[in-house]
Write a protein that holds these residues in place. Structure first.
Motif, mmCIF file in Angstrom:
data_model
loop_
_atom_site.group_PDB
_atom_site.id
_atom_site.type_symbol
_atom_site.label_atom_id
_atom_site.label_comp_id
_atom_site.label_asym_id
_atom_site.label_seq_id
_atom_site.Cartn_x
_atom_site.Cartn_y
_atom_site.Cartn_z
ATOM 1 N N GLY A 153 0.771 -1.188 0.048
ATOM 2 C CA GLY A 153 -0.062 -0.016 -0.013
ATOM 3 C C GLY A 153 0.874 1.302 -0.014
ATOM 4 O O GLY A 153 2.050 1.073 0.117
ATOM 5 N N GLY A 154 0.185 2.537 -0.012
ATOM 6 C CA GLY A 154 0.877 3.666 -0.217
ATOM 7 C C GLY A 154 0.257 4.733 -0.628
ATOM 8 O O GLY A 154 -1.420 4.502 -0.907
ATOM 9 N N LEU A 155 0.745 5.737 -0.857
ATOM 10 C CA LEU A 155 -0.013 7.239 -1.374
ATOM 11 C C LEU A 155 0.325 7.306 -2.888
ATOM 12 O O LEU A 155 1.544 7.276 -3.390
ATOM 13 N N VAL A 156 -0.745 7.473 -3.826
ATOM 14 C CA VAL A 156 -0.470 7.592 -5.067
ATOM 15 C C VAL A 156 -1.531 8.529 -5.428
ATOM 16 O O VAL A 156 -2.450 8.855 -5.039
ATOM 17 N N GLN A 157 -1.343 9.160 -6.723
ATOM 18 C CA GLN A 157 -2.126 10.001 -7.274
ATOM 19 C C GLN A 157 -3.237 9.470 -8.029
ATOM 20 O O GLN A 157 -3.101 8.226 -8.760
ATOM 21 N N VAL A 158 -4.268 10.203 -8.536
ATOM 22 C CA VAL A 158 -5.443 9.801 -9.099
ATOM 23 C C VAL A 158 -4.628 9.290 -10.691
ATOM 24 O O VAL A 158 -3.989 9.977 -11.287
ATOM 25 N N GLY A 159 -5.173 8.053 -11.037
ATOM 26 C CA GLY A 159 -4.700 7.637 -12.287
ATOM 27 C C GLY A 159 -3.401 6.775 -12.261
ATOM 28 O O GLY A 159 -3.226 6.245 -13.178
ATOM 29 N N GLY A 160 -2.851 6.821 -11.133
ATOM 30 C CA GLY A 160 -1.724 6.056 -10.738
ATOM 31 C C GLY A 160 -1.956 4.523 -10.594
ATOM 32 O O GLY A 160 -2.964 3.960 -10.652
ATOM 33 N N SER A 161 -0.887 3.809 -10.271
ATOM 34 C CA SER A 161 -1.082 2.384 -10.185
ATOM 35 C C SER A 161 -0.119 1.901 -8.936
ATOM 36 O O SER A 161 0.621 2.658 -8.355
ATOM 37 N N LEU A 162 -0.775 0.718 -8.357
ATOM 38 C CA LEU A 162 0.035 0.183 -7.290
ATOM 39 C C LEU A 162 -0.269 -1.436 -7.182
ATOM 40 O O LEU A 162 -1.364 -1.773 -7.838
ATOM 41 N N ARG A 163 0.606 -2.194 -6.839
ATOM 42 C CA ARG A 163 0.455 -3.645 -6.658
ATOM 43 C C ARG A 163 0.510 -4.112 -5.195
ATOM 44 O O ARG A 163 1.733 -3.920 -4.439
ATOM 45 N N LEU A 164 -0.623 -4.564 -4.682
ATOM 46 C CA LEU A 164 -0.636 -5.221 -3.192
ATOM 47 C C LEU A 164 -0.188 -6.537 -3.411
ATOM 48 O O LEU A 164 -0.540 -7.534 -4.542
ATOM 49 N N SER A 165 0.466 -6.893 -2.243
ATOM 50 C CA SER A 165 0.861 -8.467 -2.211
ATOM 51 C C SER A 165 0.321 -8.652 -0.920
ATOM 52 O O SER A 165 -0.010 -8.314 0.060
ATOM 53 N N CYS A 166 -0.223 -10.236 -1.166
ATOM 54 C CA CYS A 166 -0.764 -11.000 0.160
ATOM 55 C C CYS A 166 -0.120 -12.409 0.294
ATOM 56 O O CYS A 166 0.090 -13.068 -0.598
ATOM 57 N N THR A 167 0.678 -12.477 1.502
ATOM 58 C CA THR A 167 1.425 -13.926 1.520
ATOM 59 C C THR A 167 0.895 -14.698 2.566
ATOM 60 O O THR A 167 0.483 -14.135 3.696
ATOM 61 N N LEU A 168 0.821 -15.832 2.205
ATOM 62 C CA LEU A 168 0.525 -17.071 3.462
ATOM 63 C C LEU A 168 1.579 -17.876 3.667
ATOM 64 O O LEU A 168 2.139 -18.352 2.547
ATOM 65 N N SER A 169 1.537 -18.483 4.549
ATOM 66 C CA SER A 169 2.577 -19.679 5.240
ATOM 67 C C SER A 169 1.948 -20.757 4.933
ATOM 68 O O SER A 169 2.750 -21.752 5.320
ATOM 69 N N ALA A 170 0.658 -21.209 4.620
ATOM 70 C CA ALA A 170 -0.112 -22.540 4.942
ATOM 71 C C ALA A 170 0.818 -23.149 3.716
ATOM 72 O O ALA A 170 0.913 -22.972 2.542
ATOM 73 N N ASP A 171 1.040 -24.422 4.098
ATOM 74 C CA ASP A 171 1.300 -25.581 3.231
ATOM 75 C C ASP A 171 0.285 -25.997 2.107
ATOM 76 O O ASP A 171 0.697 -26.612 1.317
ATOM 77 N N THR A 172 -1.029 -25.519 2.565
ATOM 78 C CA THR A 172 -2.106 -25.663 1.536
ATOM 79 C C THR A 172 -2.312 -24.634 0.556
ATOM 80 O O THR A 172 -3.501 -24.500 0.002
ATOM 81 N N PHE A 173 -1.277 -23.638 0.315
ATOM 82 C CA PHE A 173 -1.443 -22.478 -0.190
ATOM 83 C C PHE A 173 -2.065 -22.770 -1.544
ATOM 84 O O PHE A 173 -3.114 -21.837 -2.168
ATOM 85 N N SER A 174 -1.498 -23.463 -2.204
ATOM 86 C CA SER A 174 -1.809 -23.838 -3.581
ATOM 87 C C SER A 174 -3.208 -24.350 -4.021
ATOM 88 O O SER A 174 -3.850 -24.144 -5.072
ATOM 89 N N SER A 175 -3.758 -24.843 -2.876
ATOM 90 C CA SER A 175 -5.203 -25.504 -3.019
ATOM 91 C C SER A 175 -6.179 -24.267 -2.190
ATOM 92 O O SER A 175 -7.390 -24.525 -2.205
#
Length: 123
Positions: free
Chosen positions: A9-31
């Motif tokens: 997350g962060g501060l961005v101007q109108v029309g800009g772009s961001l990429r959010l990430s979500c990480t999990l430590s679960a062994d079952t992540f792929s499912s």
């Protein structure tokens, strides 16, 4: 319980772009299915996007065509690429993991939600 961790997350101007990430430590992540939600100040939390284990995606109408959800099973991460950001996209973005039906209805159990990452879009 498997608590996701958001970043990007962060501060961005109108029309800009961001990429959010979500990480999990679960062994079952792929499912696992993972979803993104957001909550603006004074507003209820709303569904943004979800992706299941096979790559099937669901998007909220308000962000369709501007946001893309995708996953990397090797990195155990789900990303939310956001472009053409608007002021109304401002809010705390949370990710959650659980059954796909619970994600798209926002009924994921406590303990499966991340703490969130702030996105602020300014004019």
């Amino acid at each position: 319980q498997v608590q996701p961790v958001e970043s990007g997350g962060g501060l961005v101007q109108v029309g800009g772009s961001l990429r959010l990430s979500c990480t999990l430590s679960a062994d079952t992540f792929s499912s696992s299915a993972v979803g993104w939600f957001r909550q603006a100040p004074g507003m209820e939390r709303e569904f943004v996007a979800a992706i299941d284990w096979s790559g099937m995606r669901t998007y909220a109408d308000s962000i369709r065509g501007r946001f893309t959800i995708f996953r990397d099973n090797v990195k155990k991460a789900v990303y939310l690429q956001m472009i053409k950001l608007k002021i109304e996209d401002t809010g705390v973005y949370h990710c959650a993991t659980g059954p796909y039906e619970e994600i798209v209805t926002g009924t994921v159990a406590d303990g499966y939600w991340g703490q969130g990452t702030q996105v602020t879009v300014s004019s």
